[in-house]
Design a protein around this motif. Structure first.
Motif, PDB file in Angstrom:
ATOM      1  N   MET A   1     -81.950  -0.739  67.958  1.00  0.00           N
ATOM      2  CA  MET A   1     -81.524  -1.566  66.820  1.00  0.00           C
ATOM      3  C   MET A   1     -80.039  -1.330  66.555  1.00  0.00           C
ATOM      4  O   MET A   1     -79.636  -0.228  66.200  1.00  0.00           O
ATOM      5  N   ARG A   2     -79.234  -2.368  66.743  1.00  0.00           N
ATOM      6  CA  ARG A   2     -77.793  -2.216  66.553  1.00  0.00           C
ATOM      7  C   ARG A   2     -77.403  -2.121  65.085  1.00  0.00           C
ATOM      8  O   ARG A   2     -76.228  -1.942  64.763  1.00  0.00           O
ATOM      9  N   ASP A   3     -78.362  -2.248  64.179  1.00  0.00           N
ATOM     10  CA  ASP A   3     -78.066  -2.086  62.764  1.00  0.00           C
ATOM     11  C   ASP A   3     -78.681  -0.795  62.210  1.00  0.00           C
ATOM     12  O   ASP A   3     -78.897  -0.663  61.013  1.00  0.00           O
ATOM     13  N   ARG A   4     -78.926   0.176  63.099  1.00  0.00           N
ATOM     14  CA  ARG A   4     -79.505   1.450  62.665  1.00  0.00           C
ATOM     15  C   ARG A   4     -78.734   2.606  63.289  1.00  0.00           C
ATOM     16  O   ARG A   4     -78.530   2.655  64.503  1.00  0.00           O
TER      17      ARG A   4
ATOM     18  N   THR B   1     -81.402   3.101  68.937  1.00  0.00           N
ATOM     19  CA  THR B   1     -80.531   3.120  67.776  1.00  0.00           C
ATOM     20  C   THR B   1     -79.172   3.699  68.193  1.00  0.00           C
ATOM     21  O   THR B   1     -79.012   4.229  69.287  1.00  0.00           O
ATOM     22  N   TRP B   2     -78.200   3.591  67.292  1.00  0.00           N
ATOM     23  CA  TRP B   2     -76.973   4.353  67.439  1.00  0.00           C
ATOM     24  C   TRP B   2     -77.272   5.808  67.111  1.00  0.00           C
ATOM     25  O   TRP B   2     -78.022   6.099  66.162  1.00  0.00           O
ATOM     26  N   LEU B   3     -76.683   6.720  67.879  1.00  0.00           N
ATOM     27  CA  LEU B   3     -76.862   8.149  67.633  1.00  0.00           C
ATOM     28  C   LEU B   3     -75.530   8.749  67.222  1.00  0.00           C
ATOM     29  O   LEU B   3     -74.538   8.635  67.954  1.00  0.00           O
ATOM     30  N   GLY B   4     -75.502   9.381  66.062  1.00  0.00           N
ATOM     31  CA  GLY B   4     -74.287  10.013  65.571  1.00  0.00           C
ATOM     32  C   GLY B   4     -74.559  11.445  65.159  1.00  0.00           C
ATOM     33  O   GLY B   4     -75.694  11.811  64.853  1.00  0.00           O
ATOM     34  N   GLY B   5     -73.523  12.260  65.157  1.00  0.00           N
ATOM     35  CA  GLY B   5     -73.718  13.641  64.746  1.00  0.00           C
ATOM     36  C   GLY B   5     -72.402  14.350  64.504  1.00  0.00           C
ATOM     37  O   GLY B   5     -71.351  13.961  65.018  1.00  0.00           O
ATOM     38  N   TRP B   6     -72.494  15.385  63.696  1.00  0.00           N
ATOM     39  CA  TRP B   6     -71.341  16.210  63.341  1.00  0.00           C
ATOM     40  C   TRP B   6     -71.484  17.577  64.014  1.00  0.00           C
ATOM     41  O   TRP B   6     -72.545  18.199  63.929  1.00  0.00           O
ATOM     42  N   SER B   7     -70.442  18.017  64.706  1.00  0.00           N
ATOM     43  CA  SER B   7     -70.374  19.350  65.293  1.00  0.00           C
ATOM     44  C   SER B   7     -71.532  19.556  66.273  1.00  0.00           C
ATOM     45  O   SER B   7     -71.665  18.814  67.234  1.00  0.00           O
ATOM     46  N   LEU B   8     -72.421  20.526  66.038  1.00  0.00           N
ATOM     47  CA  LEU B   8     -73.560  20.721  66.930  1.00  0.00           C
ATOM     48  C   LEU B   8     -74.401  19.452  67.020  1.00  0.00           C
ATOM     49  O   LEU B   8     -74.892  19.084  68.095  1.00  0.00           O
TER      50      LEU B   8
ATOM     51  N   CYS C   1     -80.488   3.826  74.120  1.00  0.00           N
ATOM     52  CA  CYS C   1     -79.554   4.268  73.084  1.00  0.00           C
ATOM     53  C   CYS C   1     -78.437   3.243  72.986  1.00  0.00           C
ATOM     54  O   CYS C   1     -77.859   2.839  74.001  1.00  0.00           O
ATOM     55  N   CYS C   2     -78.108   2.806  71.763  1.00  0.00           N
ATOM     56  CA  CYS C   2     -77.059   1.794  71.590  1.00  0.00           C
ATOM     57  C   CYS C   2     -75.674   2.353  71.867  1.00  0.00           C
ATOM     58  O   CYS C   2     -74.783   1.633  72.338  1.00  0.00           O
ATOM     59  N   GLY C   3     -75.455   3.622  71.548  1.00  0.00           N
ATOM     60  CA  GLY C   3     -74.152   4.244  71.711  1.00  0.00           C
ATOM     61  C   GLY C   3     -74.057   5.502  70.876  1.00  0.00           C
ATOM     62  O   GLY C   3     -75.015   5.898  70.201  1.00  0.00           O
ATOM     63  N   VAL C   4     -72.881   6.139  70.903  1.00  0.00           N
ATOM     64  CA  VAL C   4     -72.707   7.470  70.317  1.00  0.00           C
ATOM     65  C   VAL C   4     -71.509   7.501  69.370  1.00  0.00           C
ATOM     66  O   VAL C   4     -70.457   6.922  69.669  1.00  0.00           O
ATOM     67  N   VAL C   5     -71.698   8.201  68.250  1.00  0.00           N
ATOM     68  CA  VAL C   5     -70.608   8.518  67.326  1.00  0.00           C
ATOM     69  C   VAL C   5     -70.605  10.028  67.149  1.00  0.00           C
ATOM     70  O   VAL C   5     -71.518  10.587  66.526  1.00  0.00           O
ATOM     71  N   ALA C   6     -69.605  10.704  67.710  1.00  0.00           N
ATOM     72  CA  ALA C   6     -69.531  12.166  67.662  1.00  0.00           C
ATOM     73  C   ALA C   6     -68.366  12.589  66.770  1.00  0.00           C
ATOM     74  O   ALA C   6     -67.228  12.174  66.990  1.00  0.00           O
TER      75      ALA C   6
ATOM     76  N   GLU D   1     -67.145  -3.682  66.025  1.00  0.00           N
ATOM     77  CA  GLU D   1     -66.501  -4.139  67.261  1.00  0.00           C
ATOM     78  C   GLU D   1     -67.459  -4.026  68.449  1.00  0.00           C
ATOM     79  O   GLU D   1     -67.535  -4.940  69.276  1.00  0.00           O
ATOM     80  N   ALA D   2     -68.190  -2.924  68.517  1.00  0.00           N
ATOM     81  CA  ALA D   2     -69.140  -2.742  69.620  1.00  0.00           C
ATOM     82  C   ALA D   2     -70.256  -3.772  69.554  1.00  0.00           C
ATOM     83  O   ALA D   2     -70.764  -4.247  70.574  1.00  0.00           O
ATOM     84  N   GLY D   3     -70.663  -4.146  68.339  1.00  0.00           N
ATOM     85  CA  GLY D   3     -71.718  -5.136  68.172  1.00  0.00           C
ATOM     86  C   GLY D   3     -71.302  -6.522  68.597  1.00  0.00           C
ATOM     87  O   GLY D   3     -72.146  -7.359  68.945  1.00  0.00           O
ATOM     88  N   ASP D   4     -69.981  -6.775  68.600  1.00  0.00           N
ATOM     89  CA  ASP D   4     -69.482  -8.092  69.009  1.00  0.00           C
ATOM     90  C   ASP D   4     -69.326  -8.214  70.516  1.00  0.00           C
ATOM     91  O   ASP D   4     -69.087  -9.304  71.027  1.00  0.00           O
ATOM     92  N   GLU D   5     -69.433  -7.088  71.230  1.00  0.00           N
ATOM     93  CA  GLU D   5     -69.220  -7.125  72.677  1.00  0.00           C
ATOM     94  C   GLU D   5     -70.440  -7.725  73.396  1.00  0.00           C
ATOM     95  O   GLU D   5     -71.552  -7.596  72.943  1.00  0.00           O
TER      96      GLU D   5
END
Length: 243
Positions: free
Chosen positions: A1-4, A62-69, A85-90, A239-243
């Motif tokens: 889900m690109r909105d999660r 879904t998008w997967l994001g995380g802080w530090s560890l 996996c839609c992509g990563v935010v680290a 921006e990634a969702g528009d690609e």
């Protein structure tokens, strides 16, 4: 889900430090579903066991994001999941947390070993020191450290030590190029735990990922400047969702 977007926290501080960021993201885009999940409460130090636990409980596609560890874990999980996996935010997340000869842009190994020893002998005192390190480099380091101190979890020492062992063992250099979706890696110029130079090292390894280095912020920048970070993340997702 690109909105999660699923967010994972860092070591020892639970989900609370990411709540302001999650709220800011929801305020920017009411369609975006943001959920913070805790790290596995495991006493085993095998990263694969932690990834197995996450793979079983973190929603797919879904998008997967995380802080530090948390960022290191979602990077490894995204590589494992591939197209699921839609992509990563680290955020403030190195590819290797502990320095080696071929990855010097990380925490020196003797420093990390002292930190582990401190946690084994006095976990509470080590967590207090950790909050000070996380806030070092912030405009209001004292105020930020107090906010982080209020987030300290009551996890047993064996879980804290296992988390440190996983932090030391994870090496995402091979995982990074195998991630299919878009990637955003944000670093802070004043980070006392992940050197700012790691941003250039990640970019050199994989030039087509999106890298951001924000001057004047600490390791705890998701809590320090949640609205600024949310705007950057939301722009990336849009921006990634528009690609």
């Amino acid at each position: 889900m690109r909105d999660r977007l699923i967010l994972l926290p860092g070591w020892g501080l639970g989900t609370a430090p990411l709540e302001p960021l999650a709220d800011a993201l929801r305020g920017l885009d009411e369609r975006l579903q943001v959920e913070i999940l805790p790290l596995p409460a495991l006493s085993v130090s095998d990263p694969e066991a932690w990834l197995d636990a996450l793979d079983a409980h973190v929603p797919q596609d879904t998008w997967l994001g995380g802080w530090s560890l948390g960022g290191m874990l979602v990077t490894a999980l995204a590589a494992r999941r591939g197209e699921r996996c839609c992509g990563v935010v680290a955020l403030a997340s190195n590819l290797r947390f502990v320095a080696s000869e071929d990855w010097p842009s990380a925490m020196p190994a003797p420093t990390f070993a002292q930190f582990q020893q401190g946690c084994a002998s006095d976990a509470r005192a080590t967590l207090k020191r950790f909050t000070l390190l996380c806030s070092q480099g912030a405009e209001d380091a004292r105020g930020l450290s107090r906010r982080l101190a209020a987030c300290v979890t009551d996890e047993p020492p064996e879980v804290l030590l296992a988390g440190l062992a996983v932090l030391s063992a994870l090496d995402n250099r091979a995982a990074l190029p195998s991630i299919i979706g878009p990637q955003l890696h944000l670093f802070a110029g004043g980070d006392a735990l992940v050197p700012a130079e790691a941003s250039a090292a990640v970019l050199a390894l994989l030039p087509d990922v999106e890298i951001g280095l924000i001057d004047g912020l600490s390791h705890a920048f998701p809590l320090e400047r949640p609205h600024e970070i949310a705007a950057t993340v939301q722009a990336f997702l849009h921006e990634a969702g528009d690609e």
